[in-house]
Motif scaffolding. Structure first.
Motif, short mmCIF file in Angstrom:
data_model
loop_
_atom_site.label_atom_id
_atom_site.label_comp_id
_atom_site.label_asym_id
_atom_site.label_seq_id
_atom_site.Cartn_x
_atom_site.Cartn_y
_atom_site.Cartn_z
N VAL A 159 -50.62 21.90 128.42
CA VAL A 159 -51.97 22.59 127.80
C VAL A 159 -52.36 23.38 128.85
CG1 VAL A 159 -54.51 21.95 128.86
CG2 VAL A 159 -52.82 20.21 128.62
N ARG A 160 -51.77 23.78 129.78
CA ARG A 160 -51.58 25.12 130.52
C ARG A 160 -51.02 26.31 129.22
NH1 ARG A 160 -48.13 27.35 135.16
NH2 ARG A 160 -46.98 27.29 133.55
N ALA A 161 -49.85 25.92 128.03
CA ALA A 161 -48.99 27.12 127.61
C ALA A 161 -50.34 26.87 126.81
CB ALA A 161 -48.26 25.97 127.55
N ILE A 162 -51.02 26.31 126.15
CA ILE A 162 -52.10 26.80 125.24
C ILE A 162 -53.51 27.42 125.23
CG2 ILE A 162 -50.75 25.47 123.58
CD1 ILE A 162 -53.85 24.25 124.54
N ALA A 163 -53.69 26.66 126.74
CA ALA A 163 -55.12 27.48 126.97
C ALA A 163 -55.45 28.70 126.41
CB ALA A 163 -55.17 27.46 128.32
N HIS A 164 -54.71 29.75 126.12
CA HIS A 164 -54.56 30.93 125.91
C HIS A 164 -54.56 31.03 124.62
CE1 HIS A 164 -50.40 31.32 126.82
NE2 HIS A 164 -50.57 32.81 125.86
N GLU A 165 -54.11 30.40 123.94
CA GLU A 165 -54.43 30.45 122.33
C GLU A 165 -53.33 31.40 121.80
OE1 GLU A 165 -58.30 30.60 120.63
OE2 GLU A 165 -59.07 29.71 122.40
N PRO A 166 -52.01 31.19 122.11
CA PRO A 166 -51.08 32.13 121.74
C PRO A 166 -50.25 31.91 120.31
CG PRO A 166 -49.84 30.29 122.89
CD PRO A 166 -52.01 30.73 123.05
N LEU A 167 -50.17 32.64 120.02
CA LEU A 167 -49.55 32.24 118.26
C LEU A 167 -48.58 31.90 118.48
CD1 LEU A 167 -49.57 36.21 117.52
CD2 LEU A 167 -51.29 35.24 116.92
N LEU A 168 -47.44 31.65 119.24
CA LEU A 168 -45.68 30.87 119.23
C LEU A 168 -45.79 30.33 120.58
CD1 LEU A 168 -43.51 30.53 118.04
CD2 LEU A 168 -42.34 32.15 118.93
N LEU A 169 -45.39 28.89 120.47
CA LEU A 169 -45.62 28.35 121.34
C LEU A 169 -44.47 27.62 121.76
CD1 LEU A 169 -46.70 26.26 123.39
CD2 LEU A 169 -46.90 24.60 122.33
N LEU A 170 -43.45 27.86 122.65
CA LEU A 170 -42.20 27.62 122.80
C LEU A 170 -41.89 26.44 124.06
CD1 LEU A 170 -40.94 31.72 122.98
CD2 LEU A 170 -40.57 29.79 121.33
N ALA A 171 -41.55 25.54 123.88
CA ALA A 171 -41.39 24.35 124.71
C ALA A 171 -39.98 23.81 124.39
CB ALA A 171 -42.42 22.98 123.96
#
Length: 234
Positions: A159-171
């Motif tokens: 949830v923290r990783a998408i909280a700031h609405e990034p362009l690219l998610l790396l998991a």
């Protein structure tokens, strides 16, 4: 959204050097791509390079952003513009680490809101509220990370990783610490958020069955002496 051509990363020196090569990668908005390969093949190294944590030794093209407003990341890397690269990482990239990476002195609520606060964004987010609900974190928001199970920490990290609405998610192996049911719920959430928020996402995973069930396209590792090549797989 993400367009990379001829990326080469080197780990180690001399006879012990190992190269990780990505000839081409293009991911549109709302799309998710899995990175697969044997342990030690260089999956995490590739993710670190795309996440601007590891400088490439060769790079022809690296662009990030919507059509008409793409940022030339290759130029920033070539000029070693560290302040600009740090700004791209903080605003446009979201990371999910195997360890979770939560700050132990902050509550779950504050860990999740930290990226938004650092960027001066509003504390309220419908995307965050939806993610918290789907991953059943409502009752954990006031707890400290040390009071959570490993699986709970990983759900919070997502949830923290998408909280700031990034362009690219790396998991990097986001489901490694989760039971099968929670892993499936997490993948469902990631797919939903990537689609609804128009993100691009790269997910390193060893869970072949889960990837097959969700029908995710793959970027697979082809290992040879001193080098790993990542190519699209059927």
């Amino acid at each position: 959204m993400l367009d990379i051509k001829n990326l080469l990363v080197r780990r180690g020196e001399g006879a012990l050097a190992h190269h990780v090569r990505l000839p081409h990668l293009h991911i549109g908005a709302g799309k998710i791509l899995a990175i697969t390969g044997e342990s030690g093949s260089g999956k995490s190294t590739l993710l670190e390079a795309i996440g601007l944590l590891l400088a490439p030794v060769e790079l022809e093209r690296f662009r990030l952003g919507p059509a008409g407003a793409q940022e030339d990341i290759a130029q920033l890397l070539s000029g070693d513009d560290q302040p600009a690269l740090a700004a791209v990482r903080s605003r446009h990239l979201g990371f999910i680490l195997q360890s979770g990476g939560l700050l132990p002195f902050l509550s779950v609520r504050d860990n999740i809101s930290l990226p938004r606060r650092l960027l001066g964004m509003s504390a309220n987010s419908a995307h965050v509220d939806h993610a918290v609900e789907v991953l059943r974190l409502q009752g954990l928001l006031d707890r400290q990370p040390q009071a959570l199970s490993i699986g709970e920490r990983q759900r919070v990290a997502c949830v923290r990783a998408i909280a700031h609405e990034p362009l690219l998610l790396l998991a990097d192996e986001p489901t490694a610490a989760l039971d099968p049911h929670s892993a499936r719920r997490l993948f469902e959430l990631l797919l939903s958020l990537v689609s609804s928020m128009g993100l691009s996402a790269l997910v390193v995973s060893h869970d072949w069955a889960l990837l097959k069930d969700f029908g995710l396209p793959r970027l697979g590792a082809i290992s040879r002496q001193g080098e790993t090549l990542f190519e699209p797989m059927d």
